[in-house]
Scaffold this motif. Structure first.
Motif, mmCIF file in Angstrom:
data_model
loop_
_atom_site.group_PDB
_atom_site.id
_atom_site.type_symbol
_atom_site.label_atom_id
_atom_site.label_comp_id
_atom_site.label_asym_id
_atom_site.label_seq_id
_atom_site.Cartn_x
_atom_site.Cartn_y
_atom_site.Cartn_z
ATOM 1 N N GLY A 34 -60.679 -60.563 -78.772
ATOM 2 C CA GLY A 34 -60.778 -60.642 -77.322
ATOM 3 C C GLY A 34 -61.815 -59.658 -76.807
ATOM 4 O O GLY A 34 -61.919 -58.541 -77.307
ATOM 5 N N GLU A 35 -62.558 -60.085 -75.807
ATOM 6 C CA GLU A 35 -63.658 -59.266 -75.291
ATOM 7 C C GLU A 35 -63.189 -57.924 -74.750
ATOM 8 O O GLU A 35 -63.829 -56.901 -74.962
ATOM 9 N N VAL A 38 -62.417 -55.512 -77.664
ATOM 10 C CA VAL A 38 -63.646 -55.110 -78.362
ATOM 11 C C VAL A 38 -64.433 -54.130 -77.494
ATOM 12 O O VAL A 38 -64.992 -53.157 -77.988
ATOM 13 N N HIS A 39 -64.450 -54.372 -76.189
ATOM 14 C CA HIS A 39 -65.142 -53.470 -75.264
ATOM 15 C C HIS A 39 -64.441 -52.097 -75.218
ATOM 16 O O HIS A 39 -65.102 -51.059 -75.158
ATOM 17 N N ALA A 40 -63.128 -52.092 -75.254
ATOM 18 C CA ALA A 40 -62.372 -50.837 -75.209
ATOM 19 C C ALA A 40 -62.518 -50.025 -76.497
ATOM 20 O O ALA A 40 -62.501 -48.795 -76.463
ATOM 21 N N TYR A 41 -62.655 -50.711 -77.634
ATOM 22 C CA TYR A 41 -62.724 -50.040 -78.945
ATOM 23 C C TYR A 41 -63.892 -50.574 -79.767
ATOM 24 O O TYR A 41 -63.690 -51.118 -80.856
ATOM 25 N N PRO A 42 -65.120 -50.412 -79.304
ATOM 26 C CA PRO A 42 -66.258 -51.011 -80.021
ATOM 27 C C PRO A 42 -66.469 -50.444 -81.424
ATOM 28 O O PRO A 42 -66.909 -51.170 -82.316
ATOM 29 N N LYS A 47 -58.257 -51.456 -84.065
ATOM 30 C CA LYS A 47 -57.218 -51.118 -83.085
ATOM 31 C C LYS A 47 -56.745 -52.349 -82.330
ATOM 32 O O LYS A 47 -55.626 -52.380 -81.815
ATOM 33 N N CYS A 48 -57.584 -53.370 -82.265
ATOM 34 C CA CYS A 48 -57.215 -54.609 -81.586
ATOM 35 C C CYS A 48 -56.154 -55.390 -82.362
ATOM 36 O O CYS A 48 -55.637 -56.394 -81.872
ATOM 37 N N GLN A 57 -54.551 -54.413 -73.622
ATOM 38 C CA GLN A 57 -55.685 -55.289 -73.350
ATOM 39 C C GLN A 57 -55.275 -56.711 -72.977
ATOM 40 O O GLN A 57 -56.109 -57.478 -72.498
ATOM 41 N N LEU A 58 -54.030 -57.086 -73.193
ATOM 42 C CA LEU A 58 -53.594 -58.448 -72.879
ATOM 43 C C LEU A 58 -53.570 -58.665 -71.381
ATOM 44 O O LEU A 58 -53.139 -57.799 -70.622
#
Length: 163
Positions: A34-35, A38-42, A47-48, A57-58
Motif C-alpha cells: 500500500g502506498e 511504503v511512504h511511511a517506511y520507505p 514494517k508494512c 496505515q489502514l
C-alpha cells in the motif's frame, strides 16, 4: 491477532520483525504494502507486514482484537516458540524476572500501539475500534465460553453496535 509487535525476544529466539523481514526478502510482495505504508517506511518496507506498524496505515474501518498478554507472542518471545512451555507461563519455575519484564513490556506496548490507532484521530477518518483484554490468550474469537461471541456479546454489550 494481527498485532505482531516489534519486540526483542529472550534467549536468542527469532523476533517477529526478523520473520517479516525474511518474508519480504523471500516473497514477491510488490503491490502488497500500500502506498501509505511504503511512504511511511520507505527504508523499511518490512514494517508494512508487521501489525504494530501496518494497522496505522489502514484506511478502511476495522475492529482489532489483541490480547495484552498474547499467548502466541509470549510463546515466541519468552519460550522460543514453545506453546507447551508458554502454557505454564505463570508457574513459579517459569516466572523469572526476565519473563515478568517481557510480559509487562508486551502488555504496555500493546496498549500503546492500540491507543495510537484510536486516540486523537480526525473525526472524518475511517472508524477504528479496539478490544484488548488483559488476558493470556491468542486469536480466540470463536463461540464458546472464551470466544468473542459467547463472552463479549452477552448482557449489556449485546445492544451495542460498533460504528
Amino acid at each position: 491477532s494481527p498485532l505482531w509487535l516489534d519486540q526483542v525476544p529472550l534467549g536468542g529466539a527469532v523476533s517477529r520483525a526478523e520473520v517479516v523481514q525474511a518474508a519480504e526478502q523471500s516473497w514477491s510482495l510488490e503491490g502488497v504494502f500500500g502506498e501509505g505504508c511504503v511512504h511511511a517506511y520507505p527504508a523499511a518496507r518490512w514494517k508494512c507486514l508487521l501489525g504494530q506498524y501496518r494497522l496505522e496505515q489502514l484506511r478502511s474501518p476495522y475492529l482489532v482484537r489483541a490480547h495484552q498478554y498474547d499467548r502466541y507472542l509470549i510463546a515466541s518471545n519468552a519460550f522460543n516458540g514453545s506453546w507447551n512451555a508458554a502454557a505454564r507461563w505463570h508457574e513459579p519455575e517459569e516466572l523469572t524476572e526476565e519473563r515478568r519484564a517481557l510480559y509487562a513490556e508486551s502488555a504496555a506496548l500493546t496498549r500503546s500501539v492500540l491507543a495510537r490507532l484510536t486516540v486523537g484521530r480526525p473525526r472524518d477518518s475511517a472508524p477504528r475500534s479496539v478490544f484488548s483484554p488483559a488476558c493470556f490468550e491468542h486469536a480466540n474469537a470463536g463461540s464458546g465460553w472464551r470466544g468473542f461471541e459467547g463472552t463479549y456479546t452477552q448482557g449489556d454489550v449485546d445492544q451495542t453496535t460498533l460504528e
